[in-house]
Design an enzyme around this catalytic site. Structure first.
Site, PDB file in Angstrom:
ATOM      1  N   SER A  16       0.555  -1.135   8.417  1.00  0.00           N
ATOM      2  CA  SER A  16      -0.369  -3.002   9.311  1.00  0.00           C
ATOM      3  C   SER A  16       0.578  -4.304   8.837  1.00  0.00           C
ATOM      4  CB  SER A  16      -1.585  -2.544   8.869  1.00  0.00           C
ATOM      5  OG  SER A  16      -1.907  -2.616   7.633  1.00  0.00           O
ATOM      6  N   MET A  95       3.594   2.790  -2.796  1.00  0.00           N
ATOM      7  CA  MET A  95       2.831   2.288  -4.362  1.00  0.00           C
ATOM      8  C   MET A  95       3.816   3.063  -5.311  1.00  0.00           C
ATOM      9  SD  MET A  95       0.468   2.189  -3.443  1.00  0.00           S
ATOM     10  CE  MET A  95      -1.250   1.681  -1.879  1.00  0.00           C
ATOM     11  N   ARG A  96       5.039   2.637  -5.707  1.00  0.00           N
ATOM     12  CA  ARG A  96       5.731   3.154  -6.838  1.00  0.00           C
ATOM     13  C   ARG A  96       6.040   1.834  -7.373  1.00  0.00           C
ATOM     14  NH1 ARG A  96       8.276   9.248  -6.138  1.00  0.00           N
ATOM     15  NH2 ARG A  96       7.265   9.363  -3.671  1.00  0.00           N
ATOM     16  N   ASN A 112       4.828  -8.656  -2.921  1.00  0.00           N
ATOM     17  CA  ASN A 112       4.775  -7.948  -3.124  1.00  0.00           C
ATOM     18  C   ASN A 112       3.043  -8.219  -2.450  1.00  0.00           C
ATOM     19  OD1 ASN A 112       3.685  -4.964  -3.281  1.00  0.00           O
ATOM     20  ND2 ASN A 112       2.369  -5.035  -5.456  1.00  0.00           N
ATOM     21  N   HIS A 114      -1.101  -7.211  -2.373  1.00  0.00           N
ATOM     22  CA  HIS A 114      -1.578  -6.565  -3.371  1.00  0.00           C
ATOM     23  C   HIS A 114      -3.029  -6.961  -2.883  1.00  0.00           C
ATOM     24  CE1 HIS A 114      -3.244  -4.108  -6.756  1.00  0.00           C
ATOM     25  NE2 HIS A 114      -4.237  -5.084  -7.022  1.00  0.00           N
ATOM     26  N   ASP A 146       7.647  -8.688 -11.015  1.00  0.00           N
ATOM     27  CA  ASP A 146       8.564  -8.449 -12.430  1.00  0.00           C
ATOM     28  C   ASP A 146       7.852  -6.849 -12.602  1.00  0.00           C
ATOM     29  OD1 ASP A 146       5.958  -8.349 -12.977  1.00  0.00           O
ATOM     30  OD2 ASP A 146       6.162 -10.973 -13.887  1.00  0.00           O
ATOM     31  N   GLY A 148       5.761  -5.988 -14.545  1.00  0.00           N
ATOM     32  CA  GLY A 148       5.149  -5.094 -14.518  1.00  0.00           C
ATOM     33  C   GLY A 148       4.139  -4.485 -13.744  1.00  0.00           C
ATOM     34  N   ASP A 150       1.586  -5.404 -10.556  1.00  0.00           N
ATOM     35  CA  ASP A 150       0.962  -6.060  -9.818  1.00  0.00           C
ATOM     36  C   ASP A 150       0.635  -7.871 -10.914  1.00  0.00           C
ATOM     37  OD1 ASP A 150       0.527  -5.071  -8.348  1.00  0.00           O
ATOM     38  OD2 ASP A 150      -0.896  -3.851  -8.986  1.00  0.00           O
TER      39      ASP A 150
END
Ligand code: GAR
Length: 194
Positions: A16, A95-96, A112, A114, A146, A148, A150
Protein backbone atom coordinates in the site's frame (compact mmCIF):
# COMPACT_ATOMS: atom_id res chain seq x y z
CA UNK A 1 17.28 17.00 -8.92
CA UNK A 2 15.30 18.10 -11.97
CA UNK A 3 15.45 14.88 -13.98
CA UNK A 4 12.94 12.17 -13.22
CA UNK A 5 14.01 10.22 -10.15
CA UNK A 6 14.38 6.46 -10.66
CA UNK A 7 13.01 4.49 -7.73
CA UNK A 8 13.52 0.86 -6.79
CA UNK A 9 11.02 -0.57 -4.29
CA UNK A 10 11.57 -3.57 -2.00
CA UNK A 11 8.54 -4.96 -0.16
CA UNK A 12 7.31 -8.11 1.53
CA UNK A 13 3.61 -7.39 1.88
CA UNK A 14 0.62 -5.70 0.30
CA UNK A 15 2.47 -2.70 -1.07
CA UNK A 16 0.00 0.00 0.00
CA UNK A 17 2.95 2.35 0.56
CA UNK A 18 4.20 1.64 -2.95
CA UNK A 19 0.67 2.42 -4.16
CA UNK A 20 0.85 5.78 -2.41
CA UNK A 21 4.13 6.49 -4.22
CA UNK A 22 2.55 5.39 -7.53
CA UNK A 23 -0.43 7.69 -6.89
CA UNK A 24 1.88 10.66 -6.13
CA UNK A 25 3.71 10.02 -9.41
CA UNK A 26 0.44 9.67 -11.32
CA UNK A 27 -0.91 12.95 -9.94
CA UNK A 28 2.30 14.80 -10.83
CA UNK A 29 3.09 15.46 -7.18
CA UNK A 30 6.30 13.43 -7.43
CA UNK A 31 8.64 13.65 -10.44
CA UNK A 32 9.75 10.03 -10.38
CA UNK A 33 9.27 6.61 -11.91
CA UNK A 34 9.38 3.17 -10.31
CA UNK A 35 11.83 1.19 -12.44
CA UNK A 36 12.02 -2.04 -10.41
CA UNK A 37 9.95 -3.70 -7.68
CA UNK A 38 11.42 -6.65 -5.78
CA UNK A 39 9.94 -8.92 -3.12
CA UNK A 40 11.29 -11.76 -1.01
CA UNK A 41 7.86 -13.47 -1.18
CA UNK A 42 6.68 -14.70 -4.59
CA UNK A 43 3.02 -14.39 -3.48
CA UNK A 44 3.31 -10.91 -1.98
CA UNK A 45 0.57 -8.63 -3.27
CA UNK A 46 3.13 -5.88 -3.90
CA UNK A 47 4.35 -7.90 -6.92
CA UNK A 48 0.83 -8.30 -8.32
CA UNK A 49 0.13 -4.62 -7.72
CA UNK A 50 3.32 -3.74 -9.60
CA UNK A 51 2.62 -6.05 -12.53
CA UNK A 52 -0.97 -4.77 -12.85
CA UNK A 53 0.50 -1.28 -13.15
CA UNK A 54 2.92 -2.46 -15.84
CA UNK A 55 5.97 -2.19 -13.61
CA UNK A 56 8.92 -4.55 -13.69
CA UNK A 57 8.53 -6.91 -10.73
CA UNK A 58 10.97 -9.59 -9.59
CA UNK A 59 11.27 -12.14 -6.80
CA UNK A 60 14.35 -12.09 -4.55
CA UNK A 61 15.78 -15.56 -4.05
CA UNK A 62 16.58 -15.84 -0.34
CA UNK A 63 17.76 -19.45 -0.63
CA UNK A 64 14.88 -20.78 1.46
CA UNK A 65 15.64 -18.62 4.52
CA UNK A 66 12.48 -17.27 6.18
CA UNK A 67 13.93 -14.11 7.74
CA UNK A 68 17.66 -13.97 6.89
CA UNK A 69 18.78 -11.90 3.90
CA UNK A 70 21.82 -13.91 2.72
CA UNK A 71 24.88 -12.08 1.38
CA UNK A 72 24.44 -13.58 -2.10
CA UNK A 73 20.82 -12.37 -2.21
CA UNK A 74 21.85 -8.86 -1.15
CA UNK A 75 24.52 -8.84 -3.86
CA UNK A 76 22.00 -9.96 -6.49
CA UNK A 77 19.52 -7.29 -5.41
CA UNK A 78 22.25 -4.63 -5.47
CA UNK A 79 23.23 -5.71 -8.98
CA UNK A 80 19.62 -5.62 -10.24
CA UNK A 81 18.99 -2.18 -8.74
CA UNK A 82 22.26 -0.87 -10.15
CA UNK A 83 21.52 -2.23 -13.64
CA UNK A 84 18.12 -0.54 -13.50
CA UNK A 85 19.97 2.73 -12.71
CA UNK A 86 17.99 3.25 -9.52
CA UNK A 87 18.62 6.58 -7.74
CA UNK A 88 16.78 5.80 -4.49
CA UNK A 89 15.84 2.45 -2.98
CA UNK A 90 12.54 2.59 -1.06
CA UNK A 91 11.88 -0.11 1.51
CA UNK A 92 8.11 -0.40 1.71
CA UNK A 93 7.20 -3.05 4.25
CA UNK A 94 10.40 -4.99 3.52
CA UNK A 95 10.97 -7.34 6.43
CA UNK A 96 14.64 -8.33 6.09
CA UNK A 97 17.64 -6.42 7.42
CA UNK A 98 19.57 -4.70 4.66
CA UNK A 99 23.36 -4.66 5.05
CA UNK A 100 26.47 -4.87 2.83
CA UNK A 101 26.92 -4.74 -0.11
CA UNK A 102 23.59 -2.97 -0.63
CA UNK A 103 24.42 -0.22 1.86
CA UNK A 104 27.80 0.44 0.22
CA UNK A 105 26.44 0.50 -3.30
CA UNK A 106 23.60 2.92 -2.40
CA UNK A 107 25.14 5.11 0.34
CA UNK A 108 22.48 7.41 1.85
CA UNK A 109 20.17 6.29 -0.91
CA UNK A 110 18.17 3.60 0.84
CA UNK A 111 15.16 4.81 2.81
CA UNK A 112 12.52 3.03 4.90
CA UNK A 113 9.05 3.68 6.28
CA UNK A 114 8.56 2.47 9.83
CA UNK A 115 5.22 2.41 11.71
CA UNK A 116 6.27 4.30 14.85
CA UNK A 117 7.79 7.62 15.81
CA UNK A 118 11.39 6.43 16.03
CA UNK A 119 13.37 5.92 18.19
CA UNK A 120 10.26 4.53 19.93
CA UNK A 121 9.25 0.98 19.05
CA UNK A 122 11.84 -0.22 16.51
CA UNK A 123 11.49 -3.73 15.14
CA UNK A 124 8.48 -5.85 14.29
CA UNK A 125 4.79 -4.90 14.69
CA UNK A 126 5.54 -1.45 16.08
CA UNK A 127 1.81 -0.65 16.17
CA UNK A 128 1.22 -3.58 18.54
CA UNK A 129 4.18 -2.54 20.68
CA UNK A 130 2.57 0.92 21.09
CA UNK A 131 -0.83 -0.51 22.11
CA UNK A 132 0.73 -3.06 24.50
CA UNK A 133 2.83 -0.28 26.03
CA UNK A 134 -0.23 1.91 26.72
CA UNK A 135 1.23 4.74 24.59
CA UNK A 136 -0.98 7.83 24.12
CA UNK A 137 0.40 8.49 20.66
CA UNK A 138 2.36 6.79 17.92
CA UNK A 139 2.86 7.42 14.21
CA UNK A 140 5.39 6.75 11.50
CA UNK A 141 8.89 7.66 10.36
CA UNK A 142 10.70 7.81 7.04
CA UNK A 143 14.44 7.41 7.63
CA UNK A 144 17.68 6.60 5.88
CA UNK A 145 18.73 2.99 6.33
CA UNK A 146 21.99 2.22 8.10
CA UNK A 147 23.41 -1.03 9.46
CA UNK A 148 21.20 -0.94 12.59
CA UNK A 149 17.57 -1.88 12.98
CA UNK A 150 15.43 1.23 12.32
CA UNK A 151 18.27 3.50 13.49
CA UNK A 152 19.25 5.68 10.49
CA UNK A 153 18.85 9.47 10.27
CA UNK A 154 15.23 10.62 10.26
CA UNK A 155 13.81 12.36 7.20
CA UNK A 156 10.15 12.90 8.16
CA UNK A 157 7.72 11.83 10.89
CA UNK A 158 4.00 12.05 11.60
CA UNK A 159 2.10 11.40 14.81
CA UNK A 160 -1.34 9.92 15.43
CA UNK A 161 -3.21 9.53 18.72
CA UNK A 162 -3.67 6.10 20.25
CA UNK A 163 -7.35 5.90 21.26
CA UNK A 164 -8.58 3.96 24.28
CA UNK A 165 -10.66 1.69 22.04
CA UNK A 166 -7.75 0.97 19.70
CA UNK A 167 -6.65 -2.53 18.88
CA UNK A 168 -3.28 -3.10 17.26
CA UNK A 169 -5.10 -3.34 13.91
CA UNK A 170 -7.12 -0.10 14.20
CA UNK A 171 -3.99 1.78 15.27
CA UNK A 172 -2.06 0.34 12.33
CA UNK A 173 -4.82 1.51 9.95
CA UNK A 174 -4.60 5.06 11.35
CA UNK A 175 -0.80 4.99 11.10
CA UNK A 176 -0.95 3.77 7.51
CA UNK A 177 -3.02 6.79 6.44
CA UNK A 178 -0.11 8.96 7.60
CA UNK A 179 2.47 6.63 6.03
CA UNK A 180 0.79 7.07 2.67
CA UNK A 181 0.97 10.84 3.06
CA UNK A 182 4.58 11.21 4.28
CA UNK A 183 6.38 8.57 2.20
CA UNK A 184 5.91 10.37 -1.15
CA UNK A 185 6.53 13.72 0.59
CA UNK A 186 9.81 12.46 2.07
CA UNK A 187 10.99 11.16 -1.32
CA UNK A 188 10.20 14.54 -2.83
CA UNK A 189 12.14 16.26 -0.06
CA UNK A 190 15.32 14.20 -0.42
CA UNK A 191 15.18 14.37 -4.23
CA UNK A 192 15.95 18.08 -4.03
CA UNK A 193 19.24 17.26 -2.30
CA UNK A 194 20.56 14.64 -4.73
C1 GAR B 1 3.81 -0.61 6.83
O1 GAR B 1 2.98 -0.27 7.89
C2 GAR B 1 5.26 -0.34 7.15
O2 GAR B 1 5.43 0.78 7.96
C3 GAR B 1 5.65 -1.60 7.88
O3 GAR B 1 5.02 -2.63 7.16
C4 GAR B 1 3.81 -2.13 6.60
C5 GAR B 1 3.79 -2.48 5.13
O4 GAR B 1 2.56 -2.13 4.55
N1 GAR B 1 7.05 -1.76 7.91
C6 GAR B 1 7.72 -2.25 8.96
O5 GAR B 1 7.17 -2.64 9.96
C7 GAR B 1 9.23 -2.28 8.78
N2 GAR B 1 9.86 -2.53 10.02
P1 GAR B 1 2.38 -2.07 2.97
O6 GAR B 1 2.95 -3.38 2.40
O7 GAR B 1 0.90 -2.00 2.79
O8 GAR B 1 3.10 -0.87 2.47
Amino acid sequence: METKLKLGVLGSGSGSNMQAIMDAIESGELNAEIVLVMSDFPDAYILERARKAGLRAEVIDCAGYKTKFPDESQAAVAQALKSAEVDIVCLAGFMRLVKQPLLDIFPNRIINIHPSVLPAYPGLMAWKQAVDDGASESGCTVHYVDAGMDTGPIIMQAKVPVLSADTAETLHQRIQLEEHRIYPAAIKQIATKL
